[in-house]
Design a protein around this motif. Structure first.
Motif, PDB file in Angstrom:
ATOM      1  N   ALA A 114      74.359 -85.644  40.843  1.00  0.00           N
ATOM      2  CA  ALA A 114      73.303 -86.636  40.573  1.00  0.00           C
ATOM      3  C   ALA A 114      73.097 -86.795  39.067  1.00  0.00           C
ATOM      4  CB  ALA A 114      72.004 -86.225  41.260  1.00  0.00           C
ATOM      5  N   ALA A 118      74.077 -90.117  36.993  1.00  0.00           N
ATOM      6  CA  ALA A 118      73.035 -90.870  36.279  1.00  0.00           C
ATOM      7  C   ALA A 118      73.418 -91.009  34.802  1.00  0.00           C
ATOM      8  CB  ALA A 118      71.683 -90.166  36.420  1.00  0.00           C
ATOM      9  N   TRP A 160      68.427 -89.172  42.954  1.00  0.00           N
ATOM     10  CA  TRP A 160      68.459 -90.388  42.137  1.00  0.00           C
ATOM     11  C   TRP A 160      67.152 -91.180  42.287  1.00  0.00           C
ATOM     12  CZ3 TRP A 160      74.156 -91.823  43.743  1.00  0.00           C
ATOM     13  CH2 TRP A 160      75.050 -91.259  42.816  1.00  0.00           C
ATOM     14  N   LYS A 172      66.705 -91.781  35.598  1.00  0.00           N
ATOM     15  CA  LYS A 172      67.233 -92.265  36.864  1.00  0.00           C
ATOM     16  C   LYS A 172      68.334 -93.288  36.575  1.00  0.00           C
ATOM     17  CE  LYS A 172      64.158 -90.056  39.251  1.00  0.00           C
ATOM     18  NZ  LYS A 172      64.614 -88.777  39.847  1.00  0.00           N
ATOM     19  N   ARG A 202      70.830 -96.946  42.062  1.00  0.00           N
ATOM     20  CA  ARG A 202      71.856 -95.905  42.130  1.00  0.00           C
ATOM     21  C   ARG A 202      73.205 -96.526  41.770  1.00  0.00           C
ATOM     22  NH1 ARG A 202      74.836 -97.391  46.203  1.00  0.00           N
ATOM     23  NH2 ARG A 202      74.015 -98.053  48.209  1.00  0.00           N
TER      24      ARG A 202
END
Ligand code: FMN
Length: 357
Positions: free
Chosen positions: A101, A105, A156, A179, A184
């Motif tokens: 993640a 990101a 996310w 984020k 995403r």
């Protein structure tokens, strides 16, 4: 029609022929291809992921390969518009969802929302063994990937710390910031099985499909419309795009392209990408185990093959579109000159057909 380029970040690309060519796995070569594709207005560049023991498949596809995640990430710095898709084996290692993640990101920000990931679970026994366990059963892999990606997506999206105790992963007060820019990153998976299609229905924006009936174009065309309908129906109304990988053997005329294909085949190695040296349980390429024509085996790569002059290639891409496919992820034998010829001769024809702007 989306246009993608399947980058040859692995030696030999998709074809185990010793016919001389420029194609190499090096970063500089692939970066130049990515820039060329971007200049031609392509939408996507894509890298595969593989782990092979010493020697690889054969003398040409000898196993040298750049890591997909890192290579495609590095392309963010040398491109500005094109979507970049890395392939990642999420079960190897195993990755922790928090790493994935955070890294995702980060790449999303570096690329300004242009990074996406092809989530794969590993179909070759030899790869799982390399990581220290016997290959995980086919459908079980998708259950594990589902759990993994569920946690990643939560991280996310979550505005608060996230704790989780699952079957395979645990987190206590996990949190990532920043984020991703647009909710995403783009999620892709490459599959031909029911379990993989169900996984795609839950998670993917794009499904990288293959021909259920083998590589020969007309045979593939007989099965693809129903296959695409099945994939899209599984998504229960969610908009999922499908892309497919044609190996494009292009020359100025149909006759010259047929001669080019013959020359590639004449110098092909017997144990190519899909020839069974390392056992795979992939459903996606089931038909490839039963090659019925030497020429198909010799060309090797590509989930389907399109051989011809510019008109024939453009017409074939139009037929794929008419079959319901949203994009082509192209591979070539000699990437740099073949892509250049494609841009010069086929792209204008796709524009004339209304398939590209
Ligand atoms: C078009 C396409 C591209 C794929 N690319 C990769 C890849 O780069 N690395 C990999 O390990 N598997 C790759 N796969 C294999 C799939 O991720 C999957 O492991 C395999 O197809 C088995 O799943 P299935 O039975 O659901 O098809 C690809 C499959 C397809 C159809």
């Amino acid at each position: 029609m989306m246009l993608g380029l399947f980058l040859p970040i692995q030696s030999g690309g998709w074809t185990a022929s010793t016919l001389p060519r420029s194609t190499t796995w090096t970063f500089d070569y692939n970066a130049a291809l990515a820039r060329q594709a971007e200049d031609f207005g392509f939408d996507i560049v894509f890298g595969l992921a593989q782990w092979l023991p010493k020697g690889g498949y054969n003398e040409v596809q000898d196993g040298q390969a750049l890591d997909s995640f890192m290579t495609v990430a590095a392309l963010a710095a040398v491109t500005s518009r094109i979507l970049l898709i890395s392939t990642v084996h999420v079960l190897y290692g195993p990755w922790h969802p928090l790493h994935f993640a955070k890294f995702g990101a980060t790449l999303d920000h570096i690329s300004k929302g242009r990074w996406g990931v092809n989530v794969v679970t590993g179909h070759r026994a030899v790869e799982h063994e390399m990581f220290g366990w016997p290959r995980i059963e086919h459908d079980r892999r998708y259950e594990l990937a589902d759990e993994f990606l569920g946690v990643v997506q939560h991280l996310w999206a979550a505005d608060e710390n996230f704790s989780y105790t699952g079957e395979s992963w645990r987190l206590k007060d996990g949190y990532i910031t920043p984020k991703p820019l647009f909710g995403r990153p783009i999620l892709v998976n490459a599959t031909g099985s029911d379990a993989g299609i169900e996984f795609a229905a839950r998670h993917s924006d794009i499904v990288f499909i293959s021909s259920p009936t083998g590589t020969e174009f007309e045979t593939a065309m007989a099965a693809l419309p129903a296959h695409v309908t099945k994939v899209k129906a599984a998504a229960n109304g969610r908009d999922i795009k499908t892309i497919i990988n044609p190996l494009v053997i292009l020359a100025e005329t149909d006759t010259a392209a047929e001669s080019y294909a013959d020359a590639i085949v004449a110098q092909s190695q017997p144990t190519g990408f899909h020839a069974g040296k390392f056992h795979s349980d992939a459903h996606a390429w089931a038909e490839r185990k039963n090659f019925d024509k030497d020429r198909q085996r010799g060309l090797g790569g590509g989930n389907i093959q399109i051989i011809g002059g510019p008109e024939k290639i453009a017409a074939s891409i139009a037929r794929l579109k008419a079959a319901g496919i949203d994009g082509v992820q192209l591979s070539f034998f000699d990437f740099a000159p073949d892509l250049a010829l494609f841009g010069k001769t086929v792209l204008p024809l796709l524009k004339a057909r209304g398939l590209r702007l």
